[in-house]
Design a protein around this motif. Structure first.
Motif, PDB file in Angstrom:
ATOM      1  N   MET A 187      46.950  28.307  44.197  1.00 34.63           N
ATOM      2  CA  MET A 187      45.997  28.499  43.539  1.00 34.63           C
ATOM      3  C   MET A 187      44.674  29.265  44.336  1.00 34.63           C
ATOM      4  N   ALA A 188      44.794  29.370  45.773  1.00 36.45           N
ATOM      5  CA  ALA A 188      43.664  29.423  46.380  1.00 36.45           C
ATOM      6  C   ALA A 188      43.246  31.114  46.304  1.00 36.45           C
ATOM      7  N   GLU A 189      41.951  31.282  46.383  1.00 31.21           N
ATOM      8  CA  GLU A 189      41.533  32.708  46.138  1.00 31.21           C
ATOM      9  C   GLU A 189      41.796  33.570  47.229  1.00 31.21           C
ATOM     10  N   LYS A 190      42.514  34.680  46.951  1.00 29.86           N
ATOM     11  CA  LYS A 190      42.843  35.719  48.028  1.00 29.86           C
ATOM     12  C   LYS A 190      41.855  36.672  47.963  1.00 29.86           C
ATOM     13  N   ASN A 191      41.552  37.202  49.342  1.00 29.48           N
ATOM     14  CA  ASN A 191      40.341  38.205  49.516  1.00 29.48           C
ATOM     15  C   ASN A 191      40.756  39.625  48.888  1.00 29.48           C
ATOM     16  N   THR A 192      39.860  40.251  48.323  1.00 29.68           N
ATOM     17  CA  THR A 192      39.972  41.497  47.917  1.00 29.68           C
ATOM     18  C   THR A 192      38.814  42.308  48.392  1.00 29.68           C
ATOM     19  N   PRO A 193      38.935  43.993  48.478  1.00 35.00           N
ATOM     20  CA  PRO A 193      38.117  44.710  49.208  1.00 35.00           C
ATOM     21  C   PRO A 193      36.793  44.631  48.712  1.00 35.00           C
ATOM     22  N   ASN A 194      36.617  44.363  47.453  1.00 30.25           N
ATOM     23  CA  ASN A 194      35.498  44.406  46.646  1.00 30.25           C
ATOM     24  C   ASN A 194      34.738  43.169  46.196  1.00 30.25           C
ATOM     25  N   GLY A 244      33.697  34.943  55.472  1.00 27.20           N
ATOM     26  CA  GLY A 244      32.218  34.559  56.092  1.00 27.20           C
ATOM     27  C   GLY A 244      31.256  34.056  55.066  1.00 27.20           C
ATOM     28  N   GLN A 245      31.981  34.524  53.764  1.00 23.42           N
ATOM     29  CA  GLN A 245      31.072  34.103  52.657  1.00 23.42           C
ATOM     30  C   GLN A 245      31.344  32.635  52.045  1.00 23.42           C
ATOM     31  N   GLU A 246      33.017  32.495  52.103  1.00 28.22           N
ATOM     32  CA  GLU A 246      33.292  31.668  51.425  1.00 28.22           C
ATOM     33  C   GLU A 246      34.346  30.903  52.604  1.00 28.22           C
ATOM     34  N   GLU A 247      34.158  29.257  52.198  1.00 34.80           N
ATOM     35  CA  GLU A 247      35.103  28.415  53.088  1.00 34.80           C
ATOM     36  C   GLU A 247      36.514  28.711  52.833  1.00 34.80           C
ATOM     37  N   LYS A 248      37.171  28.422  53.880  1.00 31.86           N
ATOM     38  CA  LYS A 248      38.907  28.515  53.659  1.00 31.86           C
ATOM     39  C   LYS A 248      39.162  27.169  53.024  1.00 31.86           C
ATOM     40  N   ALA A 289      50.814  29.840  40.590  1.00 29.14           N
ATOM     41  CA  ALA A 289      50.265  31.244  41.050  1.00 29.14           C
ATOM     42  C   ALA A 289      49.524  32.068  39.822  1.00 29.14           C
ATOM     43  N   LYS A 290      49.933  31.586  38.605  1.00 29.78           N
ATOM     44  CA  LYS A 290      49.184  32.205  37.409  1.00 29.78           C
ATOM     45  C   LYS A 290      47.715  31.797  37.410  1.00 29.78           C
ATOM     46  N   LYS A 291      47.519  30.664  38.124  1.00 28.10           N
ATOM     47  CA  LYS A 291      46.116  29.750  38.141  1.00 28.10           C
ATOM     48  C   LYS A 291      45.324  30.232  39.204  1.00 28.10           C
ATOM     49  N   ILE A 292      45.572  31.342  39.904  1.00 28.65           N
ATOM     50  CA  ILE A 292      44.939  31.499  41.319  1.00 28.65           C
ATOM     51  C   ILE A 292      43.215  31.771  40.869  1.00 28.65           C
ATOM     52  N   LYS A 293      42.717  31.216  41.616  1.00 29.61           N
ATOM     53  CA  LYS A 293      41.035  31.353  41.487  1.00 29.61           C
ATOM     54  C   LYS A 293      40.891  32.701  42.118  1.00 29.61           C
ATOM     55  N   GLN A 294      39.787  33.159  41.125  1.00 26.72           N
ATOM     56  CA  GLN A 294      39.570  34.759  41.305  1.00 26.72           C
ATOM     57  C   GLN A 294      38.059  34.437  42.113  1.00 26.72           C
ATOM     58  N   ASP A 295      37.557  35.677  42.708  1.00 20.20           N
ATOM     59  CA  ASP A 295      36.428  35.872  43.201  1.00 20.20           C
ATOM     60  C   ASP A 295      35.430  35.833  41.867  1.00 20.20           C
ATOM     61  N   PRO A 296      34.305  34.772  41.999  1.00 21.23           N
ATOM     62  CA  PRO A 296      33.458  34.531  40.872  1.00 21.23           C
ATOM     63  C   PRO A 296      32.188  35.654  40.953  1.00 21.23           C
ATOM     64  N   THR A 297      32.141  36.233  42.335  1.00 21.07           N
ATOM     65  CA  THR A 297      31.025  37.006  42.416  1.00 21.07           C
ATOM     66  C   THR A 297      30.664  38.215  41.343  1.00 21.07           C
ATOM     67  N   ASP A 298      29.506  38.504  40.891  1.00 17.23           N
ATOM     68  CA  ASP A 298      29.320  39.465  39.989  1.00 17.23           C
ATOM     69  C   ASP A 298      28.959  40.770  40.791  1.00 17.23           C
TER      70      ASP A 298
END
Length: 203
Positions: A109-116, A21-25, A137-146
């Motif tokens: 490399m797409a960001e994968k959802n995490t619980p937090n 809901g926060q980020e586009e697929k 796979a090692k270059k996977i984009k991570q959640d940039p949220t602080d």
């Protein structure tokens, strides 16, 4: 009024749980869903391939959810590349093959959802079957949220088996995807169904 409150609560729950809901697929999912092999199709072969891509776009979306295994996207992209090389080598459509390779490299490399919020996901530790996906796979984009997840360890999904239907594509009596006979697993810890004396086994 009560109905309105229920709808708002359910909507908030969905956003927190999935965070799509926060980020586009990834745009590549829509590209894969609409991907069409150019050319006339008297045998109906291209229709089957195009339908397979549509199925795989939904499958890869499921692979980005919280509890999908770390290698889920890579596994599905290996299947897409099985078909990509069939398209390039057998149907002689190299341009379509190259577009699918690039698409899958970005999806791995797409960001994968995490619980937090802010929490990193665990990258896939296995080598892909196709060398064209090596290292992505090692270059996977991570959640940039602080968010609070910044201080947490990468999330390890609860599920170990891909939580999706195992799509297969057969053309003229031959299984095109997954094609583990021509493109076998390159890591002994990974699972890849292959034919041995006409019996399907797992290595």
């Amino acid at each position: 009024m009560k109905f309105y409150i229920i709808v708002v609560v359910l909507a908030l729950f969905y956003v927190v749980d999935a965070r799509f809901g926060q980020e586009e697929k990834p745009k590549e999912i829509k590209q894969l869903e609409k991907f069409k092999i150019p050319g006339k199709d008297e045998s109906g072969e291209l229709a089957d391939i195009n339908g397979f891509f549509g199925d795989m776009s939904g499958t890869i979306t499921d692979c980005l959810l919280v509890n999908a295994p770390p290698c889920c996207v890579q596994h599905q992209c290996d299947k897409v590349l099985d078909v990509a090389f069939y398209i390039g080598h057998t149907l002689h459509k190299k341009d379509s093959q190259n577009k699918l390779i690039k698409m899958c490299q970005n999806l791995v490399m797409a960001e994968k959802n995490t619980p937090n919020d802010g929490q990193e996901s665990t990258p896939c530790p296995f080598k892909p079957r196709h060398k064209q996906l090596d290292g992505f796979a090692k270059k996977i984009k991570q959640d940039p949220t602080d968010g609070p997840g910044k201080k947490m360890k990468p999330y390890k999904p609860l599920k170990k088996v891909d939580p999706v239907k195992n799509f297969k594509l057969n053309l003229h009596g031959k299984q095109i995807a997954p094609n583990c006979e021509d493109f076998p697993s390159r890591d002994s810890r990974d699972e890849c169904p292959i034919k041995l004396h006409d019996v399907i086994i797992l290595i």
